[in-house]
Design an enzyme around this catalytic site. Structure first.
Site, PDB file in Angstrom:
ATOM      1  N   ASP A   1       3.565   9.339  -0.815  1.00 61.28           N
ATOM      2  CA  ASP A   1       2.356   8.614  -0.434  1.00 61.28           C
ATOM      3  C   ASP A   1       2.121   7.513  -1.442  1.00 61.28           C
ATOM      4  OD1 ASP A   1       0.060   8.159   1.102  1.00 61.28           O
ATOM      5  OD2 ASP A   1      -0.435  10.291   1.170  1.00 61.28           O
TER       6      ASP A   1
ATOM      7  N   HIS B   1       0.821  -1.223   0.000  1.00 63.15           N
ATOM      8  CA  HIS B   1       0.000   0.000   0.000  1.00 63.15           C
ATOM      9  C   HIS B   1       0.851   1.267   0.000  1.00 63.15           C
ATOM     10  CE1 HIS B   1      -4.060  -1.765   0.653  1.00 63.15           C
ATOM     11  NE2 HIS B   1      -3.327  -2.791   1.017  1.00 63.15           N
TER      12      HIS B   1
HETATM   13  P1  ADQ Z   1      -2.948   6.165   4.843  1.00 60.93           P
HETATM   14  O1  ADQ Z   1      -1.541   6.607   5.014  1.00 60.93           O
HETATM   15  O2  ADQ Z   1      -3.733   6.022   6.080  1.00 60.93           O
HETATM   16  O3  ADQ Z   1      -3.058   4.803   3.996  1.00 60.93           O
HETATM   17  P2  ADQ Z   1      -4.821   7.726   3.026  1.00 60.93           P
HETATM   18  O4  ADQ Z   1      -4.943   6.952   1.775  1.00 60.93           O
HETATM   19  O5  ADQ Z   1      -4.669   9.191   2.802  1.00 60.93           O
HETATM   20  O6  ADQ Z   1      -3.591   7.314   3.893  1.00 60.93           O
HETATM   21  O7  ADQ Z   1      -6.104   7.589   3.986  1.00 60.93           O
HETATM   22  C1  ADQ Z   1      -6.757   6.423   4.222  1.00 60.93           C
HETATM   23  C2  ADQ Z   1      -8.137   6.692   4.882  1.00 60.93           C
HETATM   24  O8  ADQ Z   1      -8.023   7.289   6.171  1.00 60.93           O
HETATM   25  C3  ADQ Z   1      -9.039   7.618   4.065  1.00 60.93           C
HETATM   26  O9  ADQ Z   1     -10.229   6.923   3.836  1.00 60.93           O
HETATM   27  C4  ADQ Z   1      -9.278   8.839   4.937  1.00 60.93           C
HETATM   28  O10 ADQ Z   1     -10.616   9.319   4.904  1.00 60.93           O
HETATM   29  C5  ADQ Z   1      -8.967   8.342   6.326  1.00 60.93           C
HETATM   30  N1  ADQ Z   1      -8.372   9.452   7.076  1.00 60.93           N
HETATM   31  C6  ADQ Z   1      -7.185  10.039   6.850  1.00 60.93           C
HETATM   32  N2  ADQ Z   1      -6.981  11.056   7.728  1.00 60.93           N
HETATM   33  C7  ADQ Z   1      -8.082  11.107   8.499  1.00 60.93           C
HETATM   34  C8  ADQ Z   1      -8.489  11.951   9.576  1.00 60.93           C
HETATM   35  N3  ADQ Z   1      -7.699  12.927  10.008  1.00 60.93           N
HETATM   36  N4  ADQ Z   1      -9.707  11.719  10.154  1.00 60.93           N
HETATM   37  C9  ADQ Z   1     -10.490  10.727   9.709  1.00 60.93           C
HETATM   38  N5  ADQ Z   1     -10.165   9.904   8.700  1.00 60.93           N
HETATM   39  C10 ADQ Z   1      -8.982  10.088   8.099  1.00 60.93           C
HETATM   40  C11 ADQ Z   1      -2.161   3.908   3.319  1.00 60.93           C
HETATM   41  C12 ADQ Z   1      -1.144   4.546   2.377  1.00 60.93           C
HETATM   42  C13 ADQ Z   1      -1.856   5.384   1.320  1.00 60.93           C
HETATM   43  C14 ADQ Z   1      -2.878   4.527   0.572  1.00 60.93           C
HETATM   44  C15 ADQ Z   1      -3.776   3.780   1.548  1.00 60.93           C
HETATM   45  C16 ADQ Z   1      -4.649   2.755   0.832  1.00 60.93           C
HETATM   46  O11 ADQ Z   1      -0.219   5.349   3.103  1.00 60.93           O
HETATM   47  O12 ADQ Z   1      -0.921   5.935   0.400  1.00 60.93           O
HETATM   48  O13 ADQ Z   1      -3.666   5.365  -0.258  1.00 60.93           O
HETATM   49  O14 ADQ Z   1      -3.008   3.065   2.502  1.00 60.93           O
HETATM   50  O15 ADQ Z   1      -3.885   1.876   0.041  1.00 60.93           O
END
Ligand code: ADQ
Length: 470
Positions: free
Chosen positions: A365, A157
């Site tokens: 990311d 991921h």
């Molecule tokens: P994450 O690093 O967690 O995931 P991201 O893809 O931006 O990053 O977010 C995942 C989920 O978390 C989103 O559905 C978002 O709504 C939720 N989220 C993020 N910040 C939040 C907040 N402050 N409050 C509530 N909800 C929040 C990892 C990888 C990413 C990749 C995903 C999926 O780092 O690059 O896109 O996995 O593969």
């Protein structure tokens, strides 16, 4: 019929009551597992005094889950150690933040062995095993060592780093070699596929074929990009919910006619929050006429608090937000609203919709789903503008966003300015292109494409036999 077994560090299928808090990924995986009576295996998140290897099976929201408890030492060395202090910073191009200790390595190997030993008796002859993310890279090798011949796939991921970065990791060769026990290795972007192939070709003298095969260590695997998406249909439903509507109305009221810039991130150094705050500072300093006409709402939910680098970042952001607000606030206006508490999916949907600009500016990311959620939440008749970092995996296909280099304060500040003054016609044109992509390349398509490819993969045994003959 073959059954799907998903393995991930944490297991979080949406419960019947907790759908509003579950992410799109969890929902998509859960749907696939429900459809074909599959199994979701992983760590319970609990630690016990003495490891027993006992798993607890339960059915959550129609999905069978198998949970394993670990010891506190496992949590420290494997999860807080090798996964989050070594691999996470390294794969996000932050070798300066990497801590490496042999005990982390040992903990990582030990937990992967524990996963393999406990999963082994649950694997049926026709099952297909799909391993998720950097916590479990060596799992297939451990399973193969115990005689598992089933198809096993891996999806990363987060980004795969450039080879010169990977070279700084002790035993990097062993980590890369362990990926050759899978049948299919999936990455988020073509860029990640290239970085992995580059390492295999230059450091291991392997061979990359144009059809997506990599041959090295006497084995042959398939490597491909599967860009992840959101559950766009479900998100559209969420947007119509009472809570989303309530939050949307609440935000509009609280904006009092001011433009809103929005950031939503886990509080993580890869998300570029400091750089974003600094760019906002530059914007305010260069555009005094805009003061009182806009504000930045940054929602940054605390994560990985046990790791020093996260505590340090939190302290720096507290200082920086205080400095910006101290310098520019008036009795009637606070330029930066900095919020650490988490919000539910339906609440976030309403907040996204009321934002004029979505700031998604990570330094690295894997993909970034916030960018896609922001787009999905917009009003088609009056959409906001997405400002997106060139270093997010999402930038590979979300070309209609304003693409920026988050390391340049001026670039980012100018993009904010451009977004705020963009005519409706251009906003609509850009949004339509973005939304089309978000809808088409959603999480169900990602999951189905991956599982189809894995199910069709030639089993490892047959391929290795072929290699030996040639
Ligand atoms: P994450 O690093 O967690 O995931 P991201 O893809 O931006 O990053 O977010 C995942 C989920 O978390 C989103 O559905 C978002 O709504 C939720 N989220 C993020 N910040 C939040 C907040 N402050 N409050 C509530 N909800 C929040 C990892 C990888 C990413 C990749 C995903 C999926 O780092 O690059 O896109 O996995 O593969």
């Amino acid at each position: 019929m073959s059954r799907l077994i998903v393995v991930s560090n944490r297991v979080n299928p949406p419960s019947d009551t907790g759908v509003a808090t579950a992410g799109g990924l969890a929902m998509a995986l859960a749907a696939a597992l429900r459809d074909n009576k599959g199994l979701w295996f992983g760590w319970s998140g609990q630690t016990v005094e003495q490891y027993t290897g006992q798993i607890s099976m339960q059915v959550v929201g129609g999905v069978t889950v198998a949970l394993l408890d670990l010891e506190a030492q496992d949590q420290n060395e494997y999860y807080n150690g090798y996964a989050n202090r070594t691999l996470w910073p390294l794969f996000h191009y932050r070798p300066d933040l990497v801590s490496y200790e042999r005990s982390f390595d040992e903990g990582y190997a030990r937990v992967n062995t524990r996963f393999a030993e406990t999963l082994l008796p649950l694997i049926g002859p026709d099952d297909v095993v799909w391993v998720q993310d950097y916590h479990l890279i060596p799992l297939a090798r451990e399973l193969r060592a115990r005689g598992v011949k089933n198809r096993i796939g891996f999806f990363l991921h987060i980004p795969w780093p450039a080879r010169r970065i990977l070279n700084t990791l002790p035993h990097h060769d062993d980590l890369a070699q362990s990926l050759f026990s899978y049948d299919l290795v999936g990455f988020q972007t073509e860029d990640d596929v290239d970085a992995f192939s580059d390492y295999i070709v230059h450091d291991v003298h392997g061979v990359a074929s144009p059809d997506g095969r990599l041959d090295a260590y006497g084995k042959s695997i398939r490597v491909k990009a599967f860009p992840i998406g959101i559950d766009a249909e479900d998100f559209a439903e969420t947007l119509k919910s009472e809570r989303a509507t309530l939050f949307h109305r609440m935000m509009i009221k609280s904006q009092r006619g001011r433009k809103m810039l929005l950031g939503v991130d886990r509080l993580d150094y890869s998300k570029g929050l400091e750089e974003r705050f600094n760019a906002f500072d530059t914007f305010l300093s260069n555009n005094p006429e805009m003061h009182e006409h806009l504000f930045l709402l940054q929602i940054a939910t605390r994560s990985r608090d046990e790791v020093d680098a996260y505590q340090d970042l939190r302290n720096r952001l507290d200082n920086l937000s205080g400095k910006i607000n101290g310098a520019y606030s008036t009795v009637d206006w606070v330029p930066l609203r900095y919020v650490n508490r988490p919000y539910r999916r339906d609440e976030l949907a309403g907040i996204y919709r009321s934002a004029d600009i979505g700031l998604v500016t990570p330094l690295r990311d894997g993909m970034n789903l916030v960018a896609k959620e922001y787009v999905a939440a917009q009003d088609p008749n009056n959409p906001g503008v997405l400002v997106l970092s060139q270093f997010a995996g999402a930038a590979e296909h979300m070309k209609e966003a304003l693409i920026v280099n988050p390391l340049s304060r001026e670039d980012l500040s100018e993009a904010i300015h451009r977004g705020l003054s963009m005519p409706l016609k251009e906003r609509k044109r850009r949004w339509e292109g973005l939304y089309d992509d978000v809808k088409r390349n959603d999480v169900t398509r990602w999951r189905d494409a991956y599982v189809r490819e894995l199910t069709a993969a030639v089993p490892a045994e047959v391929r290795t036999g072929e290699l030996a003959e040639t």
